[in-house]
Write a protein that holds these residues in place. Sequence first.
Motif, PDB file in Angstrom:
ATOM      1  N   ALA A  99      18.343 -34.760   0.686  1.00  0.00           N
ATOM      2  CA  ALA A  99      17.337 -35.821   0.747  1.00  0.00           C
ATOM      3  C   ALA A  99      17.155 -36.497  -0.617  1.00  0.00           C
ATOM      4  CB  ALA A  99      16.007 -35.265   1.244  1.00  0.00           C
ATOM      5  N   LEU A 100      17.195 -35.731  -1.693  1.00  0.00           N
ATOM      6  CA  LEU A 100      17.088 -36.338  -3.024  1.00  0.00           C
ATOM      7  C   LEU A 100      18.287 -37.222  -3.333  1.00  0.00           C
ATOM      8  CD1 LEU A 100      15.636 -33.396  -5.132  1.00  0.00           C
ATOM      9  CD2 LEU A 100      14.585 -35.628  -4.791  1.00  0.00           C
ATOM     10  N   ILE A 101      19.479 -36.789  -2.947  1.00  0.00           N
ATOM     11  CA  ILE A 101      20.674 -37.609  -3.152  1.00  0.00           C
ATOM     12  C   ILE A 101      20.568 -38.903  -2.362  1.00  0.00           C
ATOM     13  CG2 ILE A 101      23.152 -37.731  -2.694  1.00  0.00           C
ATOM     14  CD1 ILE A 101      23.223 -34.695  -3.393  1.00  0.00           C
ATOM     15  N   LEU A 102      20.126 -38.813  -1.107  1.00  0.00           N
ATOM     16  CA  LEU A 102      19.936 -40.016  -0.304  1.00  0.00           C
ATOM     17  C   LEU A 102      18.854 -40.910  -0.893  1.00  0.00           C
ATOM     18  CD1 LEU A 102      20.179 -38.567   3.297  1.00  0.00           C
ATOM     19  CD2 LEU A 102      21.835 -40.022   2.136  1.00  0.00           C
ATOM     20  N   HIS A 103      17.776 -40.306  -1.364  1.00  0.00           N
ATOM     21  CA  HIS A 103      16.679 -41.064  -1.962  1.00  0.00           C
ATOM     22  C   HIS A 103      17.173 -41.853  -3.173  1.00  0.00           C
ATOM     23  CE1 HIS A 103      12.628 -41.996  -3.342  1.00  0.00           C
ATOM     24  NE2 HIS A 103      12.982 -41.566  -4.529  1.00  0.00           N
ATOM     25  N   LEU A 104      17.918 -41.194  -4.044  1.00  0.00           N
ATOM     26  CA  LEU A 104      18.418 -41.874  -5.236  1.00  0.00           C
ATOM     27  C   LEU A 104      19.431 -42.947  -4.872  1.00  0.00           C
ATOM     28  CD1 LEU A 104      18.780 -38.869  -7.685  1.00  0.00           C
ATOM     29  CD2 LEU A 104      17.038 -40.652  -7.703  1.00  0.00           C
ATOM     30  N   GLY A 105      20.272 -42.677  -3.873  1.00  0.00           N
ATOM     31  CA  GLY A 105      21.247 -43.674  -3.441  1.00  0.00           C
ATOM     32  C   GLY A 105      20.587 -44.904  -2.874  1.00  0.00           C
ATOM     33  N   ILE A 106      19.580 -44.732  -2.049  1.00  0.00           N
ATOM     34  CA  ILE A 106      18.869 -45.880  -1.460  1.00  0.00           C
ATOM     35  C   ILE A 106      18.083 -46.622  -2.535  1.00  0.00           C
ATOM     36  CG2 ILE A 106      16.990 -46.502   0.104  1.00  0.00           C
ATOM     37  CD1 ILE A 106      18.017 -44.272   1.954  1.00  0.00           C
ATOM     38  N   LYS A 107      17.512 -45.878  -3.460  1.00  0.00           N
ATOM     39  CA  LYS A 107      16.755 -46.516  -4.538  1.00  0.00           C
ATOM     40  C   LYS A 107      17.684 -47.365  -5.407  1.00  0.00           C
ATOM     41  CE  LYS A 107      13.450 -45.346  -8.138  1.00  0.00           C
ATOM     42  NZ  LYS A 107      12.785 -44.260  -8.849  1.00  0.00           N
ATOM     43  N   ASN A 108      18.889 -46.858  -5.710  1.00  0.00           N
ATOM     44  CA  ASN A 108      19.834 -47.618  -6.518  1.00  0.00           C
ATOM     45  C   ASN A 108      20.371 -48.819  -5.751  1.00  0.00           C
ATOM     46  OD1 ASN A 108      19.550 -45.987  -8.746  1.00  0.00           O
ATOM     47  ND2 ASN A 108      21.259 -44.657  -8.189  1.00  0.00           N
ATOM     48  N   LEU A 109      20.574 -48.698  -4.449  1.00  0.00           N
ATOM     49  CA  LEU A 109      21.060 -49.819  -3.655  1.00  0.00           C
ATOM     50  C   LEU A 109      20.013 -50.918  -3.556  1.00  0.00           C
ATOM     51  CD1 LEU A 109      22.985 -48.135  -0.712  1.00  0.00           C
ATOM     52  CD2 LEU A 109      23.931 -49.460  -2.593  1.00  0.00           C
ATOM     53  N   SER A 110      18.757 -50.541  -3.521  1.00  0.00           N
ATOM     54  CA  SER A 110      17.704 -51.554  -3.412  1.00  0.00           C
ATOM     55  C   SER A 110      17.529 -52.332  -4.711  1.00  0.00           C
ATOM     56  CB  SER A 110      16.389 -50.917  -2.988  1.00  0.00           C
ATOM     57  OG  SER A 110      15.910 -50.056  -3.995  1.00  0.00           O
ATOM     58  N   LYS A 111      17.956 -51.765  -5.843  1.00  0.00           N
ATOM     59  CA  LYS A 111      17.879 -52.467  -7.121  1.00  0.00           C
ATOM     60  C   LYS A 111      18.948 -53.552  -7.235  1.00  0.00           C
ATOM     61  CE  LYS A 111      15.860 -48.919 -10.056  1.00  0.00           C
ATOM     62  NZ  LYS A 111      16.064 -48.064 -11.221  1.00  0.00           N
ATOM     63  N   ILE A 112      20.058 -53.366  -6.511  1.00  0.00           N
ATOM     64  CA  ILE A 112      21.180 -54.319  -6.616  1.00  0.00           C
ATOM     65  C   ILE A 112      20.886 -55.595  -5.930  1.00  0.00           C
ATOM     66  CG2 ILE A 112      23.581 -54.707  -5.984  1.00  0.00           C
ATOM     67  CD1 ILE A 112      24.063 -51.764  -6.347  1.00  0.00           C
TER      68      ILE A 112
END
Length: 62
Positions: free
Chosen positions: A49-62
Amino acid sequence: MVKNLPLLMAMLVIGISTVSITLNTQMPEFIKIPLEIVGTVLNTWSLVALILHLGIKNLSKI
């Protein structure tokens, strides 16, 4: 997504604590095995869940 971060961190800490307690103390097998399973599930679940959280957070910044 930010609201889930404290829950995920708490799950990780509880999972690590549970596994370390079961590895370092003498317990009956009927208590030790379920605690190891619960700790492993919490660790795995929170890490994914933390890996997914960080991945979604980084994708939303792009």
